[in-house]
Design a protein around this motif. Structure first.
Motif, short mmCIF file in Angstrom:
data_model
loop_
_atom_site.label_atom_id
_atom_site.label_comp_id
_atom_site.label_asym_id
_atom_site.label_seq_id
_atom_site.Cartn_x
_atom_site.Cartn_y
_atom_site.Cartn_z
N LEU A 277 36.34 41.01 38.00
CA LEU A 277 37.73 41.34 38.27
C LEU A 277 38.69 40.33 37.65
N PRO A 278 39.83 40.80 37.15
CA PRO A 278 40.83 39.88 36.59
C PRO A 278 41.45 39.03 37.69
N ILE A 279 41.91 37.85 37.31
CA ILE A 279 42.38 36.89 38.31
C ILE A 279 43.89 36.73 38.33
N SER A 280 44.61 37.43 37.45
CA SER A 280 46.03 37.16 37.28
C SER A 280 46.91 37.78 38.35
N ASP A 281 46.44 38.82 39.03
CA ASP A 281 47.28 39.54 40.01
C ASP A 281 46.42 39.91 41.21
N PRO A 282 46.22 38.97 42.15
CA PRO A 282 45.33 39.24 43.29
C PRO A 282 45.71 40.46 44.10
N ALA A 283 47.00 40.80 44.19
CA ALA A 283 47.43 41.93 45.00
C ALA A 283 46.87 43.26 44.50
N ARG A 284 46.48 43.32 43.23
CA ARG A 284 45.95 44.57 42.67
C ARG A 284 44.44 44.70 42.82
N LEU A 285 43.79 43.67 43.31
CA LEU A 285 42.33 43.70 43.36
C LEU A 285 41.75 44.78 44.26
N PRO A 286 42.36 45.12 45.42
CA PRO A 286 41.81 46.23 46.20
C PRO A 286 41.80 47.55 45.41
N GLU A 287 42.84 47.80 44.61
CA GLU A 287 42.84 49.00 43.77
C GLU A 287 41.73 48.93 42.74
N TRP A 288 41.53 47.76 42.12
CA TRP A 288 40.43 47.59 41.18
C TRP A 288 39.09 47.91 41.85
N ALA A 289 38.88 47.38 43.03
CA ALA A 289 37.59 47.56 43.70
C ALA A 289 37.36 49.02 44.06
N ARG A 290 38.39 49.68 44.58
CA ARG A 290 38.23 51.10 44.95
C ARG A 290 37.94 51.96 43.71
N ARG A 291 38.64 51.68 42.63
CA ARG A 291 38.44 52.48 41.42
C ARG A 291 37.10 52.16 40.76
N ALA A 292 36.68 50.91 40.82
CA ALA A 292 35.36 50.55 40.29
C ALA A 292 34.26 51.24 41.08
N GLU A 293 34.40 51.31 42.38
CA GLU A 293 33.42 52.01 43.21
C GLU A 293 33.38 53.49 42.86
N VAL B 56 38.52 40.76 51.55
CA VAL B 56 39.51 41.84 51.52
C VAL B 56 38.91 43.07 50.82
N LEU B 57 38.21 42.85 49.73
CA LEU B 57 37.64 43.97 48.97
C LEU B 57 36.51 44.64 49.74
N ALA B 58 35.81 43.89 50.57
CA ALA B 58 34.77 44.51 51.40
C ALA B 58 35.39 45.56 52.32
N GLY B 59 36.58 45.25 52.84
CA GLY B 59 37.24 46.21 53.72
C GLY B 59 37.87 47.37 52.98
N ALA B 60 38.08 47.21 51.67
CA ALA B 60 38.69 48.27 50.87
C ALA B 60 37.67 49.22 50.27
N THR B 61 36.37 48.93 50.44
CA THR B 61 35.30 49.71 49.83
C THR B 61 34.21 49.98 50.86
N THR B 62 33.25 50.81 50.48
CA THR B 62 32.17 51.13 51.41
C THR B 62 30.77 50.94 50.82
N ARG B 63 30.64 51.00 49.48
CA ARG B 63 29.30 50.99 48.88
C ARG B 63 29.09 49.88 47.85
N ILE B 64 30.10 49.56 47.09
CA ILE B 64 29.93 48.66 45.96
C ILE B 64 29.58 47.25 46.45
N ARG B 65 28.73 46.55 45.68
CA ARG B 65 28.35 45.19 46.05
C ARG B 65 29.43 44.21 45.63
N LEU B 66 29.40 43.04 46.26
CA LEU B 66 30.40 41.99 46.06
C LEU B 66 29.67 40.72 45.64
N GLN B 67 30.13 40.07 44.55
CA GLN B 67 29.42 38.91 44.03
C GLN B 67 30.39 37.80 43.65
N THR B 68 29.93 36.55 43.78
CA THR B 68 30.63 35.42 43.19
C THR B 68 29.86 35.00 41.95
#
Length: 282
Positions: free
Chosen positions: A7-23, A49-61
């Motif tokens: 995920l891009p790091i420049s605009d954190p507020a958009r990351l939930p949309e990124w995660a939902r669309r990636a899923e 935050v992204l865990a709560g915005a999605t249901t299936r996709i995995r989350l990684q650091t």
């Protein structure tokens, strides 16, 4: 081979949309990098935050700079994220190597390797429910013994940690010189008499033609510390991206993460299409 998106790091507020669309587009995971002395979201907070915005996709650091953190607090944060995401979290860690990050954390750069070795042992102790040092630290992670653990790095000491502590290797090296790193990790895995083979997660930087210039500028700023012009430049031609995905599939990667530095989530669908083309050809 699975395909994830960094995920891009420049605009954190958009990351939930990124995660939902990636899923919705079928990506296997979303990943976030980690810096301290930089304008990026803290990855464990953001992924929660992204865990709560999605249901299936995995989350990684990829990768969390573990030595900059307290062992007990990190263990609790990771277990909480793993538990609340239903076991969807993968912890990728590395020592980092930038003076400004370590100075901001008050951690001597020369001590980062020793701190990492101690932390990796202690994290497993805490996640097993054993006292640390005198009392257990909860909650218990959803995944018994803790979430999957990946280690990234290039130095021999970093590679040696994979067989000692981890479930797999995060390889951010370009494909043309990744082979030696992976062979070293696999040889040490076998020498440690560990069953099977380490999971291999690789990374490339990617963009669409429409986001290529923004992504190029952002990546250049992020990698400026290397002093290498063009280092980390994203692949933006869809045919080249498909060919690169196919090459990583042939290489034996279990997962390939397409890191995005452009912040427009409209690139998710075309990146997914190019990745599917490469995976089908690989």
């Amino acid at each position: 081979m699975k395909i994830g998106i960094g995920l891009p790091i420049s605009d954190p507020a958009r990351l939930p949309e990124w995660a939902r669309r990636a899923e919705a587009a079928g990506f296997a995971s979303v990943a976030l990098l980690d810096r301290l002395a930089y304008d990026n979201p803290e990855p464990l907070v953001a992924l929660s935050v992204l865990a709560g915005a999605t249901t299936r996709i995995r989350l990684q650091t990829e990768v969390l700079l573990a030595p900059l953190r307290s062992t007990a607090v990190l263990a609790k944060q990771v277990a909480t994220l793993d538990r609340m995401s239903g076991g969807r979290f993968t912890l990728g860690v590395g020592v980092g190597g930038r003076d400004d990050d370590h100075a901001a954390a008050g951690v001597p750069l020369r001590q980062r390797g020793a701190r990492m070795d101690a932390m990796l042992t202690d994290l497993r102790t805490i996640w097993s429910g054993a006292p640390y040092p005198e009392t257990p630290i909860g909650p218990a992670p959803a995944t018994p013994g803790g979430p999957p653990l990946l280690i990234g790095g290039f130095a021999p000491a970093a590679l040696a940690r994979v067989a000692r502590f981890a479930d797999g290797f995060l390889c951010a090296a370009p494909l043309q010189w990744a082979g030696g790193l992976v062979r070293t990790v696999e040889d040490q895995w076998a020498a440690a008499d560990r069953p099977g083979r380490p999971r291999l997660v690789c990374q490339i930087n990617a963009a669409t033609p429409a986001t290529a210039e923004q992504a190029r500028r952002a990546a250049a700023a992020y990698y400026a510390f290397t002093g290498r012009a063009g280092w980390g430049e994203p692949i933006s031609d869809p045919h080249q991206l498909a060919d690169t995905v196919a090459a990583y599939a042939d290489f034996g990667a279990d997962e390939l993460i397409l890191y995005c530095y452009g912040d427009d989530p409209d690139q998710i669908a075309p990146l997914a299409s190019a990745a599917r083309a490469g995976r089908d050809d690989g």
